[in-house]
Design an enzyme around this catalytic site. Structure first.
Site, PDB file in Angstrom:
ATOM      1  N   GLU A   1     -11.320   4.118  -1.210  1.00  0.00           N
ATOM      2  CA  GLU A   1     -11.786   4.361   0.159  1.00  0.00           C
ATOM      3  C   GLU A   1     -12.656   5.618   0.281  1.00  0.00           C
ATOM      4  O   GLU A   1     -12.328   6.676  -0.218  1.00  0.00           O
ATOM      5  CB  GLU A   1     -10.591   4.482   1.134  1.00  0.00           C
ATOM      6  CG  GLU A   1      -9.473   5.405   0.712  1.00  0.00           C
ATOM      7  CD  GLU A   1      -8.379   4.682  -0.049  1.00  0.00           C
ATOM      8  OE1 GLU A   1      -8.653   3.665  -0.687  1.00  0.00           O
ATOM      9  OE2 GLU A   1      -7.248   5.165  -0.026  1.00  0.00           O
TER      10      GLU A   1
ATOM     11  N   LYS B   1       2.987   3.491  -5.590  1.00  0.00           N
ATOM     12  CA  LYS B   1       2.496   2.485  -6.551  1.00  0.00           C
ATOM     13  C   LYS B   1       3.604   2.033  -7.502  1.00  0.00           C
ATOM     14  O   LYS B   1       3.618   0.888  -7.911  1.00  0.00           O
ATOM     15  CB  LYS B   1       1.296   3.047  -7.322  1.00  0.00           C
ATOM     16  CG  LYS B   1       0.212   3.612  -6.405  1.00  0.00           C
ATOM     17  CD  LYS B   1      -0.102   2.702  -5.203  1.00  0.00           C
ATOM     18  CE  LYS B   1      -0.804   3.424  -4.089  1.00  0.00           C
ATOM     19  NZ  LYS B   1      -0.829   2.649  -2.820  1.00  0.00           N
TER      20      LYS B   1
ATOM     21  N   ASP C   1      -3.139  -3.028  -2.650  1.00  0.00           N
ATOM     22  CA  ASP C   1      -4.199  -2.010  -2.676  1.00  0.00           C
ATOM     23  C   ASP C   1      -4.021  -1.127  -3.919  1.00  0.00           C
ATOM     24  O   ASP C   1      -2.936  -1.039  -4.486  1.00  0.00           O
ATOM     25  CB  ASP C   1      -4.115  -1.138  -1.410  1.00  0.00           C
ATOM     26  CG  ASP C   1      -5.324  -0.209  -1.295  1.00  0.00           C
ATOM     27  OD1 ASP C   1      -5.192   0.862  -0.686  1.00  0.00           O
ATOM     28  OD2 ASP C   1      -6.396  -0.554  -1.827  1.00  0.00           O
ATOM     29  N   ASN C   2      -5.108  -0.491  -4.357  1.00  0.00           N
ATOM     30  CA  ASN C   2      -5.074   0.548  -5.395  1.00  0.00           C
ATOM     31  C   ASN C   2      -4.638   0.093  -6.778  1.00  0.00           C
ATOM     32  O   ASN C   2      -4.017   0.858  -7.523  1.00  0.00           O
ATOM     33  CB  ASN C   2      -4.141   1.702  -4.968  1.00  0.00           C
ATOM     34  CG  ASN C   2      -4.433   2.187  -3.598  1.00  0.00           C
ATOM     35  OD1 ASN C   2      -3.580   2.094  -2.723  1.00  0.00           O
ATOM     36  ND2 ASN C   2      -5.631   2.690  -3.365  1.00  0.00           N
TER      37      ASN C   2
ATOM     38  N   ASP D   1       0.830  -1.202   0.000  1.00  0.00           N
ATOM     39  CA  ASP D   1       0.000   0.000   0.000  1.00  0.00           C
ATOM     40  C   ASP D   1       0.863   1.250   0.000  1.00  0.00           C
ATOM     41  O   ASP D   1       0.416   2.309   0.432  1.00  0.00           O
ATOM     42  CB  ASP D   1      -0.918  -0.002   1.216  1.00  0.00           C
ATOM     43  CG  ASP D   1      -2.028   1.037   1.090  1.00  0.00           C
ATOM     44  OD1 ASP D   1      -2.595   1.430   2.123  1.00  0.00           O
ATOM     45  OD2 ASP D   1      -2.305   1.470  -0.054  1.00  0.00           O
TER      46      ASP D   1
HETATM   47  N1  LIG Z   1       9.470   3.024  -0.302  1.00  0.00           N
HETATM   48  C1  LIG Z   1       8.673   3.183   0.764  1.00  0.00           C
HETATM   49  N2  LIG Z   1       8.958   2.512   1.875  1.00  0.00           N
HETATM   50  C2  LIG Z   1       8.176   2.673   2.957  1.00  0.00           C
HETATM   51  N3  LIG Z   1       7.113   3.506   3.018  1.00  0.00           N
HETATM   52  C3  LIG Z   1       6.822   4.180   1.887  1.00  0.00           C
HETATM   53  C4  LIG Z   1       7.558   4.058   0.718  1.00  0.00           C
HETATM   54  N4  LIG Z   1       6.989   4.851  -0.218  1.00  0.00           N
HETATM   55  C5  LIG Z   1       5.937   5.454   0.366  1.00  0.00           C
HETATM   56  N5  LIG Z   1       5.854   5.054   1.630  1.00  0.00           N
HETATM   57  C6  LIG Z   1       4.913   5.484   2.620  1.00  0.00           C
HETATM   58  O1  LIG Z   1       3.650   4.938   2.344  1.00  0.00           O
HETATM   59  C7  LIG Z   1       2.760   5.738   3.124  1.00  0.00           C
HETATM   60  C8  LIG Z   1       1.504   5.986   2.545  1.00  0.00           C
HETATM   61  N6  LIG Z   1       1.742   6.337   1.184  1.00  0.00           N
HETATM   62  C9  LIG Z   1       1.231   5.575   0.308  1.00  0.00           C
HETATM   63  C10 LIG Z   1       1.505   6.215  -0.803  1.00  0.00           C
HETATM   64  C11 LIG Z   1       1.028   5.633  -2.011  1.00  0.00           C
HETATM   65  N7  LIG Z   1      -0.405   5.462  -1.807  1.00  0.00           N
HETATM   66  C12 LIG Z   1      -1.087   6.319  -2.333  1.00  0.00           C
HETATM   67  O2  LIG Z   1      -0.511   7.278  -2.894  1.00  0.00           O
HETATM   68  C13 LIG Z   1      -2.561   6.181  -2.312  1.00  0.00           C
HETATM   69  C14 LIG Z   1      -3.242   7.148  -2.985  1.00  0.00           C
HETATM   70  C15 LIG Z   1      -4.622   7.090  -3.022  1.00  0.00           C
HETATM   71  N8  LIG Z   1      -5.308   8.087  -3.727  1.00  0.00           N
HETATM   72  O3  LIG Z   1      -4.633   9.029  -4.225  1.00  0.00           O
HETATM   73  O4  LIG Z   1      -6.562   8.022  -3.838  1.00  0.00           O
HETATM   74  C16 LIG Z   1      -5.330   6.054  -2.386  1.00  0.00           C
HETATM   75  C17 LIG Z   1      -4.617   5.060  -1.706  1.00  0.00           C
HETATM   76  O5  LIG Z   1      -5.259   4.023  -1.081  1.00  0.00           O
HETATM   77  C18 LIG Z   1      -3.238   5.118  -1.665  1.00  0.00           C
HETATM   78  O6  LIG Z   1      -2.569   4.131  -0.994  1.00  0.00           O
HETATM   79  N9  LIG Z   1       2.198   7.334  -0.613  1.00  0.00           N
HETATM   80  N10 LIG Z   1       2.367   7.404   0.678  1.00  0.00           N
HETATM   81  C19 LIG Z   1       3.383   7.103   3.299  1.00  0.00           C
HETATM   82  O7  LIG Z   1       3.455   7.288   4.667  1.00  0.00           O
HETATM   83  C20 LIG Z   1       4.705   6.974   2.638  1.00  0.00           C
HETATM   84  O8  LIG Z   1       5.714   7.579   3.395  1.00  0.00           O
HETATM   85 MG   LIG Z   2      -3.916   2.461  -0.591  1.00  0.00          MG
END
Ligand SMILES: Nc1ncnc2c1ncn2[C@@H]1O[C@H](Cn2cc(CNC(=O)c3cc([N+](=O)[O-])cc(O)c3O)nn2)[C@@H](O)[C@H]1O
Ligand SMILES: [Mg+2]
Length: 216
Positions: free
Chosen positions: A201, A146, A171-172, A143
Site C-alpha cells: 500500500e 501474518k 493480504d501481504n 489482514d
Molecule cells: N489475533 C488477532 N485477532 C484480531 N486482530 C488482530 C490479531 N492480531 C492482530 N490483530 C489486529 O490486526 C490489526 C492490524 N494489524 C495487522 C497486523 C499485521 N499486519 C501487518 O503487520 C501489516 C504490515 C504491513 N507492513 O509492515 O508493511 C503492511 C500490511 O498491509 C499489514 O497488514 N498487525 N496489526 C491490528 O489492529 C491488530 O490489533
Molecule cells: Mg495488510
C-alpha cells in the site's frame, strides 16, 4: 500541534474533516489521501483495494469475515459492496483500533452491515456460530498478524465455518509475507489458489493478494 494523538486517531480526524458523512467512497478517498500525503498506515490501500473490490463483487457474500480491522478501511471497502442482507463480522483485538474503526465505519454509514468484534481471532472463531448464528462464511479477508493466517484458517476449517466455495483473500502474502500460509493453501487438495500481484500500500514495494477457494 496535535500532541498525544495516535496515528489511527489522526486518520479518523482526517476522515471527519475531509469525507462526507454517509459517503463511503469519500471515506476511502480521505484515508488514501491521508496515507499518501500525511502518514503511511497499514491499510490494504487503493491498488490492492481495487482487487479486493473485484473479488468481493464476484462473491457477493451474504456472510463475510475480516481478521484484523485496524482502522476499518478494508471493512468499509467490503461492506459498501455487500448485497442486500449481507453482513460483515470483523475481528480486532486492539481496543483503541476497534474504537477508531467503529467511528470510521459509522462515518461511511455502514454500521448496520458491520459488526466490529473486539478480541483475538483465535479466541473468537470457535464462538462465532453460537454468538452470531453464522452457519458458514462465503468470504474471509485475512489482514491481521501474518503468523496467524495459517492457524486461523485451520481453526475455521475445524469449526466448520468454511463451505464448498468459500473464498479466502489474504493480504501481504509477499510483504511482510506469510510463507507458511501460502505453502499450505497452494499445496493442499482442499484449496484452489491464485496470486494477484500488486504493491505494498502507497509504495512501490512488491506485494499481493492470494485468493483461495475452499473445496471442502
Ligand atoms: N489475533 C488477532 N485477532 C484480531 N486482530 C488482530 C490479531 N492480531 C492482530 N490483530 C489486529 O490486526 C490489526 C492490524 N494489524 C495487522 C497486523 C499485521 N499486519 C501487518 O503487520 C501489516 C504490515 C504491513 N507492513 O509492515 O508493511 C503492511 C500490511 O498491509 C499489514 O497488514 N498487525 N496489526 C491490528 O489492529 C491488530 O490489533
Ligand atoms: Mg495488510
Amino acid at each position: 500541534a496535535f500532541t498525544g494523538t495516535t496515528r489511527p486517531q489522526r486518520l479518523l480526524r482526517a476522515v471527519q474533516e475531509r469525507a462526507t458523512r454517509g459517503d463511503s467512497e469519500s471515506v476511502i478517498a480521505a484515508i488514501d489521501h491521508f496515507c499518501r500525503h500525511q502518514e503511511w498506515a497499514m491499510n490494504v490501500g487503493d491498488e490492492k483495494g481495487f482487487i479486493l473490490d473485484s473479488v468481493v463483487s464476484e462473491v457477493s457474500p451474504q456472510t463475510a469475515l475480516e481478521l484484523g480491522t485496524y482502522c476499518g478501511y478494508s471493512t468499509v471497502r467490503i461492506a459498501r459492496l455487500l448485497p442486500p442482507g449481507g453482513h460483515l463480522i470483523t475481528l480486532e483485538f486492539n481496543p483503541n483500533y476497534a474504537a477508531v474503526a467503529r467511528q470510521v465505519i459509522a462515518w461511511a454509514g455502514l454500521e448496520d452491515m458491520v459488526q466490529v468484534v473486539e478480541g483475538a481471532s483465535g479466541d473468537w472463531i470457535p464462538h462465532l456460530r453460537e454468538h452470531f448464528g453464522i452457519e458458514s462464511f462465503d468470504f474471509v479477508f485475512l489482514d491481521h498478524w501474518k503468523e496467524l493466517y495459517l492457524p486461523d484458517i485451520k481453526l475455521l476449517e475445524e469449526c466448520g465455518l468454511l463451505r464448498k466455495g468459500t473464498v479466502l483473500l489474504a493480504d501481504n502474502v509477499v510483504c511482510p509475507g506469510t510463507p507458511d500460509y501460502l505453502e499450505y493453501v497452494r499445496k493442499s487438495q482442499s484449496y484452489e489458489s491464485h496470486y494477484f500481484g500488486s504493491h505494498l500500500e502507497y509504495t512501490r514495494a512488491e506485494d499481493g493478494l492470494e485468493k483461495s477457494v475452499y473445496l471442502g
